[in-house]
Write a protein that holds these residues in place. Structure first.
Motif, short mmCIF file in Angstrom:
data_model
loop_
_atom_site.label_atom_id
_atom_site.label_comp_id
_atom_site.label_asym_id
_atom_site.label_seq_id
_atom_site.Cartn_x
_atom_site.Cartn_y
_atom_site.Cartn_z
N LEU A 145 0.85 -1.19 0.00
CA LEU A 145 0.00 0.00 0.00
C LEU A 145 0.88 1.24 0.00
CD1 LEU A 145 -2.67 -1.08 2.65
CD2 LEU A 145 -2.71 -1.41 0.17
N PHE A 146 0.71 2.08 -1.00
CA PHE A 146 1.45 3.33 -1.11
C PHE A 146 0.56 4.45 -0.58
CE2 PHE A 146 3.81 0.56 -3.72
CZ PHE A 146 5.00 1.14 -4.11
N LEU A 147 1.08 5.19 0.39
CA LEU A 147 0.30 6.23 1.05
C LEU A 147 0.82 7.61 0.70
CD1 LEU A 147 0.15 4.71 4.68
CD2 LEU A 147 -1.13 4.02 2.64
N ALA A 148 -0.10 8.51 0.39
CA ALA A 148 0.24 9.92 0.18
C ALA A 148 -0.20 10.65 1.44
CB ALA A 148 -0.47 10.48 -1.04
N ALA A 149 0.74 10.91 2.34
CA ALA A 149 0.44 11.54 3.62
C ALA A 149 0.77 13.03 3.57
CB ALA A 149 1.23 10.88 4.74
N SER A 150 -0.08 13.84 4.16
CA SER A 150 0.19 15.28 4.23
C SER A 150 -0.64 15.90 5.34
CB SER A 150 -0.13 15.96 2.90
OG SER A 150 -1.48 15.77 2.53
N LYS A 151 -0.18 17.04 5.81
CA LYS A 151 -0.91 17.78 6.84
C LYS A 151 -1.49 19.03 6.20
CE LYS A 151 -0.69 19.05 11.70
NZ LYS A 151 0.10 18.95 12.95
N GLU A 152 -2.78 19.29 6.47
CA GLU A 152 -3.46 20.36 5.76
C GLU A 152 -4.00 21.44 6.69
OE1 GLU A 152 -6.62 18.47 3.62
OE2 GLU A 152 -7.68 17.85 5.41
N GLU A 153 -4.28 22.57 6.06
CA GLU A 153 -4.86 23.72 6.75
C GLU A 153 -6.35 23.46 7.03
OE1 GLU A 153 -3.08 26.23 7.67
OE2 GLU A 153 -1.46 26.60 6.23
N PRO A 154 -6.99 24.30 7.86
CA PRO A 154 -8.43 24.15 8.12
C PRO A 154 -9.27 24.50 6.90
CG PRO A 154 -7.59 26.14 9.15
CD PRO A 154 -6.40 25.40 8.65
N ALA A 155 -10.56 24.24 7.00
CA ALA A 155 -11.48 24.51 5.90
C ALA A 155 -11.45 25.98 5.49
CB ALA A 155 -12.90 24.10 6.30
N SER A 156 -11.23 26.87 6.46
CA SER A 156 -11.18 28.30 6.15
C SER A 156 -10.04 28.66 5.22
CB SER A 156 -11.07 29.12 7.44
OG SER A 156 -9.88 28.79 8.13
N GLN A 157 -9.02 27.77 5.13
CA GLN A 157 -7.88 27.96 4.23
C GLN A 157 -7.94 26.96 3.07
OE1 GLN A 157 -5.59 30.46 4.64
NE2 GLN A 157 -6.93 31.11 6.33
#
Length: 225
Positions: A145-157
């Motif tokens: 399983l290849f995972l694309a992991a990332s941390k994102e901003e809130p919905a307002s951004q």
């Protein structure tokens, strides 16, 4: 005469190898997508997102099924998207396995300790998430399983990726996974290994122009019997 029915059974078990009704462990961790014309970046809106974590094909095969990865995700603090709804089009990836470019299998979001409604909070305030792609084509059937992991901003951004969000997303996912974790009556032992040379470092062609460090982390997940 046995091969075709066996292949059908294998697909029913998330493409893990099956002998009778027993899932069999794979022989390799993964195949390098580039060797089959694929890429370690998926296809996103403004470039590719790095496939920066791989769950080894030599993990317990139960982990590599759809239900298996869903339970493991909950064990490390991630759940399916808020109330089962997905916002935006699914991303695609070519893992060089002969399947070409295919849609992500599933997406998980940080659940903040609540595997029912916690991902709704992540959608609102931002956090970590990852997409799953399975390498199971006829040319490179590792089951990994290849995972694309990332941390994102809130919905307002607009859920944009935070600065250095790909490296941070990978590191936070790995930190939450390594060691012994449990959920749903299943206990997992997880070891990690960093790999260089699979993915180029830098920001060229990367979604939103956010640079990556070129490190891919391999997770081997075994179930405690």
């Amino acid at each position: 005469m046995l091969a075709a029915p066996l292949a059908i059974v294998a697909l029913a078990y998330g493409s893990a190898l099956v002998t009778g009704l027993t899932l069999q462990k794979r022989a390799v961790d993964f195949f390098d997508p580039a060797q089959g014309g694929g890429s370690m970046f998926d296809n996103a809106t403004f470039g590719g997102e790095p496939l920066n974590v791989i769950i080894s094909g030599q993990s317990d095969p139960e982990v590599l099924t759809d239900d298996g990865i869903a339970n493991f995700a909950k064990a490390i603090g991630f759940s399916k998207e808020c109330l089962g709804f997905h916002l935006g089009a699914p991303q695609t990836a070519n893992l060089g396995d002969g399947n070409g470019s295919v849609n992500q299998t599933i997406e998980f979001r940080q659940d903040f300790g609540n595997d029912v409604l916690g991902t709704c909070l992540e959608s609102l305030v931002g956090g970590n998430h990852f997409r799953v792609f399975r390498q199971n084509g006829p040319q490179a059937n590792s089951g990994a399983l290849f995972l694309a992991a990332s941390k994102e901003e809130p919905a307002s951004q607009n859920h944009d990726i935070i600065p250095d969000g790909y490296n941070i997303g990978r590191d936070e996912l790995v930190a939450s996974a390594v060691g012994t974790k449990s959920h749903g009556g299943i206990t997992y032992n997880v070891v990690a290994k960093n790999i260089t040379g699979l993915m180029p470092a830098g920001s060229e062609g990367v979604n939103h122009g956010i640079a990556v460090d070129g490190i891919v982390t391999l997770l081997t997940v075994t179930i405690q019997k």
